[in-house]
Design an enzyme around this catalytic site. Structure first.
Site, PDB file in Angstrom:
ATOM      1  N   CYS A 188       4.960   0.857  -2.263  1.00 10.87           N
ATOM      2  CA  CYS A 188       4.538   1.738  -2.550  1.00 10.87           C
ATOM      3  C   CYS A 188       4.778   2.398  -3.669  1.00 10.87           C
ATOM      4  O   CYS A 188       5.234   1.778  -4.772  1.00 10.87           O
ATOM      5  CB  CYS A 188       3.959   2.660  -1.123  1.00 10.87           C
ATOM      6  SG  CYS A 188       2.863   3.560  -1.584  1.00 10.87           S
ATOM      7  N   HIS A 245       2.214  -0.727   3.357  1.00  8.39           N
ATOM      8  CA  HIS A 245       3.345   0.183   4.220  1.00  8.39           C
ATOM      9  C   HIS A 245       4.165  -0.632   5.149  1.00  8.39           C
ATOM     10  O   HIS A 245       3.670  -1.438   6.416  1.00  8.39           O
ATOM     11  CB  HIS A 245       3.493   0.891   4.828  1.00  8.39           C
ATOM     12  CG  HIS A 245       3.058   2.214   3.704  1.00  8.39           C
ATOM     13  ND1 HIS A 245       4.160   2.601   2.979  1.00  8.39           N
ATOM     14  CD2 HIS A 245       2.420   2.212   3.244  1.00  8.39           C
ATOM     15  CE1 HIS A 245       3.764   3.747   2.013  1.00  8.39           C
ATOM     16  NE2 HIS A 245       2.771   3.849   1.730  1.00  8.39           N
ATOM     17  N   GLU A 251       6.443  -1.295   6.588  1.00  3.53           N
ATOM     18  CA  GLU A 251       7.851  -0.669   6.772  1.00  3.53           C
ATOM     19  C   GLU A 251       6.966   0.034   8.202  1.00  3.53           C
ATOM     20  O   GLU A 251       7.955   0.699   9.275  1.00  3.53           O
ATOM     21  CB  GLU A 251       8.829  -0.112   6.344  1.00  3.53           C
ATOM     22  CG  GLU A 251       8.504   1.344   6.001  1.00  3.53           C
ATOM     23  CD  GLU A 251       6.851   1.263   4.780  1.00  3.53           C
ATOM     24  OE1 GLU A 251       6.591  -0.062   4.444  1.00  3.53           O
ATOM     25  OE2 GLU A 251       7.018   2.346   3.740  1.00  3.53           O
TER      26      GLU A 251
END
Lengths: 222, 79
Positions: A86, A194, A196
């Site tokens: 990002c 994302h 994560e």
């Protein structure tokens, strides 16, 4: 294997990225943007999501010129692994480690939702555990994720199999549905979604976990 | 000495914000606006005495930080 996660003023996914690396089995150290040196023997540098410097001037522009930047560039240049997510992707393009630019979303809206991503290539240290052409669900949360590059760059990215992920249903106007790209040596990945935020069941899914697992497996062999 | 930097998207780079402004102007009844491009103006106060040197330095600033020359162009005025 050792990972480092950078924190800038305005980073807000740095701890999530630490968690992603840790769950896969990495030993993680955090590094502040004002530091000028990396810890010894770092295998992978994580550049996290967020709004570094409030997105002033251009997203990632000021972070890309911070004190730690030369060390990140040096790490990438000597063949080290780098993952930018990002805002981290924006920072890597502003540093010139990855080509192209992330512009304002075509809709001009900030978009925060889970999207389908097609794993375009499995021939990378970040995607080998997925297999090619698999579709995964990963959240996006950005205002400036509209990937733009000149025709030559796009032809090179496609020709060298360096498009890591494509959106199944393009949310932001990115050219060629591009969601993530690899460097020439395939050891640097920048992506707007994302992974994560998708590493443990409590987050609503674990489709992002294989990215960190791929990386660990790749390094353990290398 | 003051410097003024104009940063604009290069021709051919789609400007979704300019496009939204153009659309809004049409909605307000302003006819005949065929295109809108939105950019930035950055003003700098410099302690330089030499205009030529100041201009060279501000151009270096543009290349290094103020503009992303992949998609943006810039002009520098020294006053």
């Amino acid at each position: 294997m050792r990972a480092v996660v950078i924190t800038y003023p305005g980073s807000n996914c740095d701890r999530d990225l630490v968690r992603g690396f840790e769950l896969a089995g990495f030993e993680v150290e955090r590094v502040w943007h004002k530091d000028t040196d990396m810890p010894q023997n770092v295998d992978v540098v994580g550049v996290p999501g967020g709004f570094s410097y409030g997105d002033y001037l251009r997203c990632g522009a000021i972070a890309a010129r911070s004190a730690i930047s030369p060390a990140i560039v040096a790490h990438a240049e000597k063949g080290g692994y780098v993952l930018g997510v990002c805002n981290g992707f924006q920072v890597l393009t502003e540093m010139g480690i990855l080509p192209g630019v992330l512009m304002r979303n075509q809709s001009l809206k900030y978009i925060c939702r889970v999207v389908g991503l097609r794993v375009t290539t499995s021939a990378s240290p970040f995607t080998s555990a997925y297999g090619a052409d698999v579709v995964i669900d990963v959240p996006i949360a950005h205002h400036d994720g509209n990937y733009v590059a000149d025709t030559d760059t796009l032809a090179r990215l496609a020709g060298e199999d360096r498009i890591a992920f494509r959106y199944v249903d393009n949310p932001n106007g990115s050219v060629d549905d591009i969601a993530g790209i690899l460097s020439e040596n395939r050891r640097v990945l920048g992506m707007m979604p994302h992974p994560e935020r998708r590493v443990e069941a409590a987050q609503g899914g674990t489709d992002g976990a294989a990215l960190f697992r791929s990386l660990l497996a790749e390094m353990s062999v290398a | 000495m003051k410097a003024r930097v104009h940063v604009m998207l290069k021709d051919g780079v789609l400007d979704p914000q300019g496009e939204a402004v153009r659309h809004a102007l049409g909605t307000l009844g302003f006819q005949g606006v065929e295109g809108v491009r939105q950019g930035k103006v950055i003003e700098l106060d410099l302690d330089h005495q030499d205009a030529e040197k100041a201009e060279a330095e501000v151009k270096a600033m543009c290349e290094k930080l103020l503009a992303n020359t992949v998609i943006e162009k810039y002009t520098v005025e020294i006053a």
